[in-house]
Design a protein around this motif. Structure first.
Motif, PDB file in Angstrom:
ATOM      1  N   ILE A 152       0.840  -1.199   0.000  1.00 15.15           N
ATOM      2  CA  ILE A 152       0.000   0.000   0.000  1.00 15.15           C
ATOM      3  C   ILE A 152       0.873   1.245   0.000  1.00 15.15           C
ATOM      4  N   GLY A 153       1.944   1.230   0.790  1.00 12.95           N
ATOM      5  CA  GLY A 153       2.814   2.390   0.881  1.00 12.95           C
ATOM      6  C   GLY A 153       3.430   2.776  -0.447  1.00 12.95           C
ATOM      7  N   CYS A 154       3.965   1.790  -1.173  1.00  9.47           N
ATOM      8  CA  CYS A 154       4.551   2.066  -2.486  1.00  9.47           C
ATOM      9  C   CYS A 154       3.508   2.613  -3.450  1.00  9.47           C
ATOM     10  N   ALA A 155       2.323   2.014  -3.424  1.00 12.80           N
ATOM     11  CA  ALA A 155       1.249   2.496  -4.294  1.00 12.80           C
ATOM     12  C   ALA A 155       0.898   3.939  -3.969  1.00 12.80           C
ATOM     13  N   ALA A 156       0.813   4.265  -2.675  1.00 13.45           N
ATOM     14  CA  ALA A 156       0.465   5.623  -2.265  1.00 13.45           C
ATOM     15  C   ALA A 156       1.534   6.622  -2.695  1.00 13.45           C
ATOM     16  N   ILE A 157       2.794   6.240  -2.579  1.00 12.66           N
ATOM     17  CA  ILE A 157       3.878   7.130  -3.015  1.00 12.66           C
ATOM     18  C   ILE A 157       3.759   7.409  -4.507  1.00 12.66           C
ATOM     19  N   GLN A 158       3.627   6.360  -5.306  1.00 16.77           N
ATOM     20  CA  GLN A 158       3.556   6.530  -6.753  1.00 16.77           C
ATOM     21  C   GLN A 158       2.355   7.358  -7.184  1.00 16.77           C
ATOM     22  N   LEU A 159       1.195   7.058  -6.597  1.00 12.14           N
ATOM     23  CA  LEU A 159      -0.030   7.710  -7.048  1.00 12.14           C
ATOM     24  C   LEU A 159      -0.124   9.150  -6.554  1.00 12.14           C
ATOM     25  N   ALA A 160       0.333   9.411  -5.333  1.00 13.47           N
ATOM     26  CA  ALA A 160       0.340  10.790  -4.844  1.00 13.47           C
ATOM     27  C   ALA A 160       1.254  11.648  -5.711  1.00 13.47           C
ATOM     28  N   ALA A 161       2.392  11.080  -6.129  1.00 23.03           N
ATOM     29  CA  ALA A 161       3.294  11.808  -7.015  1.00 23.03           C
ATOM     30  C   ALA A 161       2.643  12.071  -8.369  1.00 23.03           C
ATOM     31  N   VAL A 167       5.611  14.211  -1.738  1.00 22.96           N
ATOM     32  CA  VAL A 167       5.420  12.978  -0.987  1.00 22.96           C
ATOM     33  C   VAL A 167       6.559  12.762   0.000  1.00 22.96           C
ATOM     34  N   ILE A 168       6.182  12.520   1.253  1.00 24.28           N
ATOM     35  CA  ILE A 168       7.126  12.144   2.293  1.00 24.28           C
ATOM     36  C   ILE A 168       6.835  10.692   2.662  1.00 24.28           C
ATOM     37  N   GLY A 169       7.812   9.827   2.492  1.00 24.89           N
ATOM     38  CA  GLY A 169       7.655   8.434   2.869  1.00 24.89           C
ATOM     39  C   GLY A 169       8.194   8.211   4.269  1.00 24.89           C
ATOM     40  N   ALA A 170       7.471   7.479   5.075  1.00 19.18           N
ATOM     41  CA  ALA A 170       7.894   7.182   6.447  1.00 19.18           C
ATOM     42  C   ALA A 170       7.936   5.672   6.634  1.00 19.18           C
ATOM     43  N   ALA A 171       9.049   5.173   7.160  1.00 22.73           N
ATOM     44  CA  ALA A 171       9.217   3.735   7.370  1.00 22.73           C
ATOM     45  C   ALA A 171      10.080   3.509   8.604  1.00 22.73           C
ATOM     46  N   SER A 172      10.271   2.235   8.961  1.00 27.63           N
ATOM     47  CA  SER A 172      10.857   1.904  10.262  1.00 27.63           C
ATOM     48  C   SER A 172      12.353   1.631  10.239  1.00 27.63           C
ATOM     49  N   SER A 173      13.003   1.774   9.082  1.00 28.49           N
ATOM     50  CA  SER A 173      14.442   1.542   9.018  1.00 28.49           C
ATOM     51  C   SER A 173      15.036   2.348   7.877  1.00 28.49           C
ATOM     52  N   ALA A 174      16.359   2.509   7.929  1.00 26.00           N
ATOM     53  CA  ALA A 174      17.038   3.242   6.868  1.00 26.00           C
ATOM     54  C   ALA A 174      16.889   2.522   5.530  1.00 26.00           C
ATOM     55  N   ALA A 180      11.655   3.480  -0.146  1.00 26.18           N
ATOM     56  CA  ALA A 180      10.574   4.443  -0.364  1.00 26.18           C
ATOM     57  C   ALA A 180      11.031   5.570  -1.280  1.00 26.18           C
ATOM     58  N   ARG A 181      12.281   5.997  -1.119  1.00 24.69           N
ATOM     59  CA  ARG A 181      12.797   7.046  -2.003  1.00 24.69           C
ATOM     60  C   ARG A 181      12.901   6.539  -3.438  1.00 24.69           C
ATOM     61  N   GLU A 182      13.322   5.283  -3.602  1.00 27.51           N
ATOM     62  CA  GLU A 182      13.381   4.688  -4.939  1.00 27.51           C
ATOM     63  C   GLU A 182      11.991   4.598  -5.564  1.00 27.51           C
ATOM     64  N   ALA A 183      10.981   4.405  -4.717  1.00 26.96           N
ATOM     65  CA  ALA A 183       9.601   4.319  -5.216  1.00 26.96           C
ATOM     66  C   ALA A 183       9.076   5.665  -5.676  1.00 26.96           C
ATOM     67  N   LEU A 291       2.213   4.625 -14.951  1.00 30.58           N
ATOM     68  CA  LEU A 291       2.262   3.817 -13.737  1.00 30.58           C
ATOM     69  C   LEU A 291       2.851   2.448 -14.035  1.00 30.58           C
ATOM     70  N   ARG A 292       3.824   2.075 -13.206  1.00 29.98           N
ATOM     71  CA  ARG A 292       4.369   0.724 -13.240  1.00 29.98           C
ATOM     72  C   ARG A 292       4.367   0.202 -11.803  1.00 29.98           C
ATOM     73  N   PRO A 293       3.409  -0.648 -11.460  1.00 29.53           N
ATOM     74  CA  PRO A 293       3.319  -1.146 -10.082  1.00 29.53           C
ATOM     75  C   PRO A 293       4.625  -1.791  -9.625  1.00 29.53           C
ATOM     76  N   ILE A 294       4.941  -1.597  -8.364  1.00 31.29           N
ATOM     77  CA  ILE A 294       6.179  -2.123  -7.805  1.00 31.29           C
ATOM     78  C   ILE A 294       5.944  -3.516  -7.236  1.00 31.29           C
ATOM     79  N   VAL A 295       6.624  -4.488  -7.802  1.00 29.49           N
ATOM     80  CA  VAL A 295       6.552  -5.869  -7.319  1.00 29.49           C
ATOM     81  C   VAL A 295       7.798  -6.127  -6.484  1.00 29.49           C
ATOM     82  N   GLY A 296       7.587  -6.415  -5.210  1.00 30.91           N
ATOM     83  CA  GLY A 296       8.713  -6.574  -4.300  1.00 30.91           C
ATOM     84  C   GLY A 296       9.250  -7.985  -4.207  1.00 30.91           C
ATOM     85  N   GLY A 297       8.458  -8.962  -4.625  1.00 25.21           N
ATOM     86  CA  GLY A 297       8.919 -10.343  -4.548  1.00 25.21           C
ATOM     87  C   GLY A 297       7.951 -11.257  -5.264  1.00 25.21           C
ATOM     88  N   GLU A 298       8.488 -12.238  -5.994  1.00 23.52           N
ATOM     89  CA  GLU A 298       7.681 -13.228  -6.685  1.00 23.52           C
ATOM     90  C   GLU A 298       8.044 -14.616  -6.160  1.00 23.52           C
TER      91      GLU A 298
END
Length: 328
Positions: A152-161, A167-174, A180-183, A291-298
């Motif tokens: 959801i976070g990646c989708a929100a970053i892409q679509l808000a942009a 867009v400010i992305g917030a997450a729990s680790s560096a 998130a910045r890459e997204a 738009l190109r949805p971000i797939v994190g793992g297959e």
């Protein structure tokens, strides 16, 4: 056909693949050979019977699908056997073949692969509805995305942009912040840092943010609400943290802010025209290449437990996909 078949509510690690008969279709349905299915937090809850509604047993989980039409019911028009299709159903996509209502199918645009198509079916439609209809994001506004490295976070970053927001992305680790910045996030905040709220103040000039997208809940969401600008909109998408925060009513009063629940799954019942509008917008972005949805793992179907556990362990970056053709 192989399928994840839930005969009793259990942890995903206690469920095995089953070999089931090919399902029959009705006059308004299609039989789709599923190539890719999205895996979400809701799926993990459903198999355990922990979702807000319980599915009648037995059932096949999975709502997001992409595949190829193998058979069409007598009443289905506008589609042909062999076409690539994508969409969203209540359950059933985590099987090699799925019965899909014709109204739940969209053609996959040229240049979009099965994994990206499955990734777009739920998260991107949900976030489009959230940002355009509920959050009413305007160009130049600031959007804070919590859980920014997840599906959801990646989708929100892409679509808000795409909507022209900052867009400010917030997450729990560096590492997650870097993802998130890459997204597409212009700025990032690590809420694993003790001073993350000061960082957020600095990024917004103490004005606050106009819209917050929160798929995680818990204390972070509650603290983030305190950094809303006047007239802000807080979009509650889910509770991936497992904790539902209790919001003091004085906060929205002081901020002139709105707390808005986002549940796109209910749109078919209550506002089908809004769902159709969101789907049309996502399809337009996909077709144009914007738009190109971000797939994190297959993961191949045989490794479905790993796919579910990647979400449970908060290790996912982007959308997790099951490849039912085992090409993942």
């Amino acid at each position: 056909m192989r399928a994840i078949h839930v005969t009793e509510f259990r942890n995903i690690n206690d469920i095995a693949l089953s070999d089931l008969p090919e399902p029959a279709i009705g006059p308004d349905q299609a039989l789709v050979r599923v190539h890719a299915a999205g895996v979400g937090f809701v799926d993990g809850l459903k198999v355990q019977g922990l979702y807000q509604t319980r599915d009648p047993l037995p059932f096949i989980p999975g709502s997001e699908f992409a595949g190829v039409i193998e058979r069409l019911g007598d009443n289905v028009q506008g589609f042909t056997v062999g076409e690539r299709v994508m969409g969203l159903v209540w359950n059933g996509s985590m099987a090699e073949k799925a019965v899909i209502p014709a109204r739940s199918m969209e053609r996959i645009p040229e240049g979009v692969d099965f994994s990206a198509a499955a990734a777009a079916s739920a998260n991107y439609v949900t976030v489009t509805y959230a940002l355009t209809e509920l959050g009413k994001v305007r160009k130049g506004e600031t959007v804070l995305v919590l859980g920014a490295s997840g599906g959801i976070g990646c989708a929100a970053i892409q679509l808000a942009a795409l909507l022209g927001a900052r867009v400010i992305g917030a997450a729990s680790s560096a590492e997650k912040c870097a993802f998130a910045r890459e997204a597409g996030a212009q700025e990032v905040v690590n809420y694993g840092d003790p001073d993350w709220r000061e960082q957020l103040k600095a990024l917004t000039g103490k004005r606050g943010v106009d819209v917050i997208v929160d798929p995680i809940g818990g204390e972070i969401g509650l603290l983030a609400f305190r950094h809303m600008a006047w007239g802000g909109r807080f979009l509650v998408v889910g509770f991936a943290s497992g904790q539902i925060p209790a919001l003091p009513f004085n906060l929205p009063l002081l901020k002139g802010a709105t707390l808005i629940g986002v549940d796109a799954a209910q749109l078919r019942l209550h506002a089908p025209e809004l769902r159709a509008k969101a789907v049309a917008q996502v399809m337009a972005w996909l077709q144009s290449g914007a738009l190109r949805p971000i797939v994190g793992g297959e993961y191949p179907l045989a490794r479905f437990k790993e796919a579910f556990n990647a979400l449970d362990g908060r290790a996912a970056r982007g959308k997790i996909i099951l490849r039912l053709d085992d090409l993942g």
